[in-house]
Design a protein around this motif. Structure first.
Motif, PDB file in Angstrom:
ATOM      1  N   ILE A  52       0.874  -1.176   0.000  1.00 44.98           N
ATOM      2  CA  ILE A  52       0.000   0.000   0.000  1.00 44.98           C
ATOM      3  C   ILE A  52       0.911   1.226   0.000  1.00 44.98           C
ATOM      4  O   ILE A  52       1.775   1.360   0.868  1.00 44.98           O
ATOM      5  CB  ILE A  52      -0.907   0.014   1.242  1.00 44.98           C
ATOM      6  CG1 ILE A  52      -1.815  -1.218   1.257  1.00 44.98           C
ATOM      7  CG2 ILE A  52      -1.739   1.303   1.299  1.00 44.98           C
ATOM      8  CD1 ILE A  52      -2.406  -1.525   2.616  1.00 44.98           C
ATOM      9  N   VAL A  53       0.750   2.092  -0.979  1.00 43.62           N
ATOM     10  CA  VAL A  53       1.614   3.261  -1.124  1.00 43.62           C
ATOM     11  C   VAL A  53       0.842   4.511  -0.737  1.00 43.62           C
ATOM     12  O   VAL A  53      -0.196   4.817  -1.330  1.00 43.62           O
ATOM     13  CB  VAL A  53       2.133   3.394  -2.574  1.00 43.62           C
ATOM     14  CG1 VAL A  53       3.030   4.632  -2.710  1.00 43.62           C
ATOM     15  CG2 VAL A  53       2.877   2.137  -2.999  1.00 43.62           C
ATOM     16  N   VAL A  54       1.359   5.236   0.262  1.00 39.58           N
ATOM     17  CA  VAL A  54       0.713   6.465   0.731  1.00 39.58           C
ATOM     18  C   VAL A  54       1.461   7.656   0.153  1.00 39.58           C
ATOM     19  O   VAL A  54       2.670   7.812   0.383  1.00 39.58           O
ATOM     20  CB  VAL A  54       0.728   6.554   2.273  1.00 39.58           C
ATOM     21  CG1 VAL A  54      -0.115   7.737   2.728  1.00 39.58           C
ATOM     22  CG2 VAL A  54       0.244   5.265   2.894  1.00 39.58           C
ATOM     23  N   LEU A  55       0.761   8.496  -0.580  1.00 36.04           N
ATOM     24  CA  LEU A  55       1.379   9.698  -1.128  1.00 36.04           C
ATOM     25  C   LEU A  55       1.451  10.773  -0.050  1.00 36.04           C
ATOM     26  O   LEU A  55       0.485  11.012   0.677  1.00 36.04           O
ATOM     27  CB  LEU A  55       0.600  10.199  -2.346  1.00 36.04           C
ATOM     28  CG  LEU A  55       0.942   9.535  -3.678  1.00 36.04           C
ATOM     29  CD1 LEU A  55       2.383   9.862  -4.088  1.00 36.04           C
ATOM     30  CD2 LEU A  55       0.729   8.031  -3.664  1.00 36.04           C
ATOM     31  N   GLU A 145       2.578  -5.043  -7.615  1.00 35.10           N
ATOM     32  CA  GLU A 145       1.157  -4.736  -7.472  1.00 35.10           C
ATOM     33  C   GLU A 145       0.967  -3.867  -6.226  1.00 35.10           C
ATOM     34  O   GLU A 145       1.321  -4.272  -5.113  1.00 35.10           O
ATOM     35  CB  GLU A 145       0.337  -6.021  -7.361  1.00 35.10           C
ATOM     36  CG  GLU A 145       0.323  -6.820  -8.654  1.00 35.10           C
ATOM     37  CD  GLU A 145      -0.542  -8.048  -8.558  1.00 35.10           C
ATOM     38  OE1 GLU A 145      -1.093  -8.304  -7.469  1.00 35.10           O
ATOM     39  OE2 GLU A 145      -0.657  -8.765  -9.574  1.00 35.10           O
ATOM     40  N   VAL A 146       0.427  -2.666  -6.428  1.00 31.38           N
ATOM     41  CA  VAL A 146       0.316  -1.714  -5.319  1.00 31.38           C
ATOM     42  C   VAL A 146      -1.081  -1.106  -5.270  1.00 31.38           C
ATOM     43  O   VAL A 146      -1.778  -1.021  -6.289  1.00 31.38           O
ATOM     44  CB  VAL A 146       1.361  -0.576  -5.460  1.00 31.38           C
ATOM     45  CG1 VAL A 146       2.769  -1.126  -5.347  1.00 31.38           C
ATOM     46  CG2 VAL A 146       1.183   0.189  -6.772  1.00 31.38           C
ATOM     47  N   ILE A 147      -1.461  -0.702  -4.062  1.00 32.87           N
ATOM     48  CA  ILE A 147      -2.677   0.091  -3.869  1.00 32.87           C
ATOM     49  C   ILE A 147      -2.229   1.513  -3.563  1.00 32.87           C
ATOM     50  O   ILE A 147      -1.491   1.743  -2.600  1.00 32.87           O
ATOM     51  CB  ILE A 147      -3.534  -0.447  -2.710  1.00 32.87           C
ATOM     52  CG1 ILE A 147      -3.909  -1.905  -2.950  1.00 32.87           C
ATOM     53  CG2 ILE A 147      -4.800   0.408  -2.549  1.00 32.87           C
ATOM     54  CD1 ILE A 147      -4.583  -2.559  -1.746  1.00 32.87           C
ATOM     55  N   LEU A 148      -2.635   2.455  -4.380  1.00 32.92           N
ATOM     56  CA  LEU A 148      -2.234   3.847  -4.220  1.00 32.92           C
ATOM     57  C   LEU A 148      -3.267   4.588  -3.377  1.00 32.92           C
ATOM     58  O   LEU A 148      -4.459   4.546  -3.673  1.00 32.92           O
ATOM     59  CB  LEU A 148      -2.107   4.519  -5.585  1.00 32.92           C
ATOM     60  CG  LEU A 148      -1.142   3.840  -6.564  1.00 32.92           C
ATOM     61  CD1 LEU A 148      -1.215   4.527  -7.930  1.00 32.92           C
ATOM     62  CD2 LEU A 148       0.286   3.853  -6.039  1.00 32.92           C
ATOM     63  N   VAL A 149      -2.799   5.267  -2.337  1.00 32.75           N
ATOM     64  CA  VAL A 149      -3.688   5.989  -1.430  1.00 32.75           C
ATOM     65  C   VAL A 149      -3.346   7.473  -1.468  1.00 32.75           C
ATOM     66  O   VAL A 149      -2.206   7.874  -1.232  1.00 32.75           O
ATOM     67  CB  VAL A 149      -3.560   5.453   0.014  1.00 32.75           C
ATOM     68  CG1 VAL A 149      -4.364   6.316   0.972  1.00 32.75           C
ATOM     69  CG2 VAL A 149      -4.020   4.010   0.085  1.00 32.75           C
ATOM     70  N   SER A 150      -4.353   8.273  -1.763  1.00 32.14           N
ATOM     71  CA  SER A 150      -4.206   9.726  -1.756  1.00 32.14           C
ATOM     72  C   SER A 150      -5.609  10.324  -1.765  1.00 32.14           C
ATOM     73  O   SER A 150      -6.591   9.625  -1.549  1.00 32.14           O
ATOM     74  CB  SER A 150      -3.391  10.199  -2.965  1.00 32.14           C
ATOM     75  OG  SER A 150      -3.088  11.577  -2.868  1.00 32.14           O
ATOM     76  N   ASP A 151      -5.686  11.623  -2.043  1.00 31.42           N
ATOM     77  CA  ASP A 151      -6.999  12.261  -2.187  1.00 31.42           C
ATOM     78  C   ASP A 151      -7.640  11.853  -3.505  1.00 31.42           C
ATOM     79  O   ASP A 151      -6.930  11.515  -4.472  1.00 31.42           O
ATOM     80  CB  ASP A 151      -6.840  13.780  -2.139  1.00 31.42           C
ATOM     81  CG  ASP A 151      -6.679  14.289  -0.726  1.00 31.42           C
ATOM     82  OD1 ASP A 151      -7.644  14.851  -0.199  1.00 31.42           O
ATOM     83  OD2 ASP A 151      -5.591  14.114  -0.142  1.00 31.42           O
ATOM     84  N   PRO A 169      -0.875  -0.701 -10.676  1.00 31.43           N
ATOM     85  CA  PRO A 169      -1.592   0.013  -9.609  1.00 31.43           C
ATOM     86  C   PRO A 169      -3.075  -0.298  -9.521  1.00 31.43           C
ATOM     87  O   PRO A 169      -3.749  -0.572 -10.514  1.00 31.43           O
ATOM     88  CB  PRO A 169      -1.397   1.474 -10.006  1.00 31.43           C
ATOM     89  CG  PRO A 169      -1.395   1.438 -11.508  1.00 31.43           C
ATOM     90  CD  PRO A 169      -0.717   0.141 -11.876  1.00 31.43           C
ATOM     91  N   ARG A 170      -3.566  -0.249  -8.275  1.00 34.29           N
ATOM     92  CA  ARG A 170      -4.978  -0.097  -7.944  1.00 34.29           C
ATOM     93  C   ARG A 170      -5.096   1.199  -7.162  1.00 34.29           C
ATOM     94  O   ARG A 170      -4.117   1.659  -6.556  1.00 34.29           O
ATOM     95  CB  ARG A 170      -5.458  -1.269  -7.093  1.00 34.29           C
ATOM     96  CG  ARG A 170      -5.440  -2.602  -7.820  1.00 34.29           C
ATOM     97  CD  ARG A 170      -6.643  -2.762  -8.709  1.00 34.29           C
ATOM     98  NE  ARG A 170      -6.571  -3.941  -9.548  1.00 34.29           N
ATOM     99  CZ  ARG A 170      -7.634  -4.447 -10.169  1.00 34.29           C
ATOM    100  NH1 ARG A 170      -8.816  -3.885 -10.013  1.00 34.29           N
ATOM    101  NH2 ARG A 170      -7.508  -5.504 -10.931  1.00 34.29           N
ATOM    102  N   THR A 171      -6.255   1.801  -7.159  1.00 33.07           N
ATOM    103  CA  THR A 171      -6.414   3.067  -6.439  1.00 33.07           C
ATOM    104  C   THR A 171      -7.483   2.937  -5.358  1.00 33.07           C
ATOM    105  O   THR A 171      -8.480   2.242  -5.529  1.00 33.07           O
ATOM    106  CB  THR A 171      -6.809   4.206  -7.397  1.00 33.07           C
ATOM    107  OG1 THR A 171      -8.027   3.868  -8.066  1.00 33.07           O
ATOM    108  CG2 THR A 171      -5.722   4.459  -8.429  1.00 33.07           C
TER     109      THR A 171
END
Length: 209
Positions: A52-55, A145-151, A169-171
């Motif tokens: 899980i990637v947090v911007l 494979e990542v889940i992108l987390v942001s606004d 990516p998944r969002t």
């Protein structure tokens, strides 16, 4: 048969038609981009991933801003649900800052129950593009494979850039950010993304070979 030379009036008329056509094409492209940004704002395509990637976002003397806190809270929720074993927190040090956004995110996540062993730091980036490029360099070809987390407004451009750098990516946008709650701010950021996303699509390229 003698050559017909366009009259000044004909040439002027042709010029205006070309200008009008260009304006219509650019307007159509911009409206399409705006529509895609809005569509991606509403999508949550989370599924089990490698990370899980947090911007990152602003932090104040070691305290996460409300925007950053909302992003990390959402990432923690996804981690607790078992969607990925690792959190990657991103964001470098702004001018005058005493710490990095990534370090603040890490401390916040640990304080809310995420073990330090489950958190990776990307503390060098100063932009979205740098964040995702650096994240891509941290992952192996088998763990991309990542889940992108942001606004929500960020989701389309994040997806474009992540794919540029070889991520899959998944969002999953946070719904609790103060930007989303403030209608004027929401539309300001959405409109900005309507031109940033095409720029990312056409002009941002990976350094990877």
């Amino acid at each position: 048969m003698p050559l017909q030379v366009p009259t000044p009036r004909t040439a002027t008329s042709l010029g205006w038609r070309l200008i009008q056509t260009a304006v219509l094409v650019l307007s159509g492209a911009w409206l399409t981009s705006l529509a895609l940004v809005i569509i991606w704002e509403r999508l949550d395509t989370r599924k089990p991933a490698h990370a899980i990637v947090v911007l990152g976002a602003a932090q104040y003397d070691g305290r996460p801003s409300p925007v950053l806190r909302a992003r990390v809270d959402h990432a923690i929720l996804l981690w607790r649900r078992g969607l990925a074993p690792v959190l990657i927190v991103t964001g470098g040090r702004g001018q005058g800052d005493t710490t990095t956004e990534a370090a603040v995110e890490r401390r916040y996540a640990i304080a809310h129950g995420v073990p330090a062993s489950a958190i990776l730091l990307e503390p060098e980036s100063r932009s979205t593009s740098e964040s995702l490029r650096n994240v891509a360099s941290m992952l192996t070809p088998e763990t991309r494979e990542v889940i992108l987390v942001s606004d929500p407004f960020h989701m389309l451009r994040l997806s474009i850039l992540a794919r540029r750098f070889g991520l899959r990516p998944r969002t999953s946008p946070t719904r609790t950010s103060p930007i989303t709650a403030n209608r004027a701010e929401f539309w300001r950021y959405t409109l900005q993304e309507s031109w940033k996303a095409p720029v990312a699509f056409f002009f941002e390229f990976s350094d990877r070979h």
